[in-house]
Enzyme design. Sequence first.
Site, PDB file in Angstrom:
ATOM      1  N   LYS A  72       0.832  -1.212   0.000  1.00  0.00           N
ATOM      2  CA  LYS A  72       0.000   0.000   0.000  1.00  0.00           C
ATOM      3  C   LYS A  72       0.866   1.263   0.000  1.00  0.00           C
ATOM      4  O   LYS A  72       0.554   2.244  -0.669  1.00  0.00           O
ATOM      5  CB  LYS A  72      -0.933   0.018   1.222  1.00  0.00           C
ATOM      6  CG  LYS A  72      -1.984  -1.083   1.208  1.00  0.00           C
ATOM      7  CD  LYS A  72      -3.289  -0.599   0.572  1.00  0.00           C
ATOM      8  CE  LYS A  72      -4.226  -1.735   0.221  1.00  0.00           C
ATOM      9  NZ  LYS A  72      -4.636  -2.543   1.380  1.00  0.00           N
TER      10      LYS A  72
ATOM     11  N   LYS B 134      -6.928 -15.920 -13.138  1.00  0.00           N
ATOM     12  CA  LYS B 134      -8.288 -16.059 -12.627  1.00  0.00           C
ATOM     13  C   LYS B 134      -9.084 -14.769 -12.782  1.00  0.00           C
ATOM     14  O   LYS B 134      -8.539 -13.695 -13.016  1.00  0.00           O
ATOM     15  CB  LYS B 134      -8.259 -16.513 -11.174  1.00  0.00           C
ATOM     16  CG  LYS B 134      -7.633 -15.536 -10.211  1.00  0.00           C
ATOM     17  CD  LYS B 134      -7.702 -16.102  -8.792  1.00  0.00           C
ATOM     18  CE  LYS B 134      -7.274 -15.032  -7.812  1.00  0.00           C
ATOM     19  NZ  LYS B 134      -7.376 -15.408  -6.424  1.00  0.00           N
TER      20      LYS B 134
ATOM     21  N   LYS C  86     -11.631  -8.366 -10.433  1.00  0.00           N
ATOM     22  CA  LYS C  86     -12.106  -7.070 -10.911  1.00  0.00           C
ATOM     23  C   LYS C  86     -10.965  -6.110 -11.192  1.00  0.00           C
ATOM     24  O   LYS C  86     -11.129  -5.150 -11.926  1.00  0.00           O
ATOM     25  CB  LYS C  86     -13.118  -6.473  -9.947  1.00  0.00           C
ATOM     26  CG  LYS C  86     -12.540  -5.878  -8.674  1.00  0.00           C
ATOM     27  CD  LYS C  86     -13.641  -5.239  -7.880  1.00  0.00           C
ATOM     28  CE  LYS C  86     -13.306  -5.115  -6.414  1.00  0.00           C
ATOM     29  NZ  LYS C  86     -12.375  -4.119  -6.012  1.00  0.00           N
TER      30      LYS C  86
END
Length: 331
Positions: free
Chosen positions: A111, A194, A197
């Site tokens: 992050k 896979k 989003k």
Amino acid sequence: METVVSGIRSTGNLHLGNYYGAIQNFVKMQHQYNCYFFIADLHSLTTHPTPADLHGNVRQVLVEYLAAGIDPERATIYLQSDVPETAELYLFLNMNAYLGELERATSFKDKVRANPDNVNAGLLTYPVLMAADIILHRATKVPVGKDQEQHLEMARTFANRFNRLYNNEYFPEPYAFNFSENLVKIPGLDGKGKMGKSEGEGNAIFLSDSPEVIRKKVMKAVTDSGPTEENSEKPVEIQNLFDIMKVVSSADTYEHFDNLYNTCQIRYGDLKKQLAEDITIATAPIREKINDISNDAAYLRQVARHGAIKARESAQKTIRDVREIIGFRNF
Ligand code: TRP
């Protein structure tokens, strides 16, 4: 009965991969364990959503989980922000969470790298809040993916540290857990890994997608120019489409197209049309429920209230015990 806790990220609509993987796992678990599923809206504050976005996202996630089969009469489904005991336990645990270990967390480092201008304390202590979520209900089982393994290890560390500090065994150790050995993995439409989003526009099919959108996305899926040799191995982008077909279509349909492929007669346009139709049929009941539930504000209010009451019952008991253990006592 063992207790299961899982936090649901409060952003993003559910896609086929979520549905056939994690959600079906949750739906099975709710019959066998004391389950708490909550929407992690406090966690989402690290990215500073607007009030309208925050509420809209949480609402959509709640609607979709209910539509996908989470039963509020069996599992306790609640909003993290409706249970203030979460924040209290988080505060207690923060007193024994050390800067060094928090800074070493992979998710924190990722992050920081991605958003160097928003390195806030909530981000640093994200794993402490997650530990509080879990041990608040003294859960032992946590259905999460591989990416959460380190967070779970930290939850065990914080639980054990509390126990050691106060010389008791109040909190059990939580472990990652999945109901089925091999979760169904749905590949994306981009010819790579896979479904997800964040893998780019068009890679994922959402449960809320209309039949037109489903068709458009499937027709755009990556394919090659077709097999030239009989019974040849399928390249990954073609195998992916067959993998989705295996889940949503009938065995006959699957075999039909598999034979066409093996005899080099396949036309991908036909395969995609069939696949889009079968995805539409497979997801139709959920799409309808999403619409119905979304329009039923009274039901949503009732579910959220009922969940908050049940979750707080369990949380308040823990906090009462924890306060006593720490030494906050009534005069
Ligand atoms: N960190 C989890 C995720 O990103 C969400 C989460 C928050 C969670 N609190 C939790 C998961 C407690 C399991 C248990 O997916």
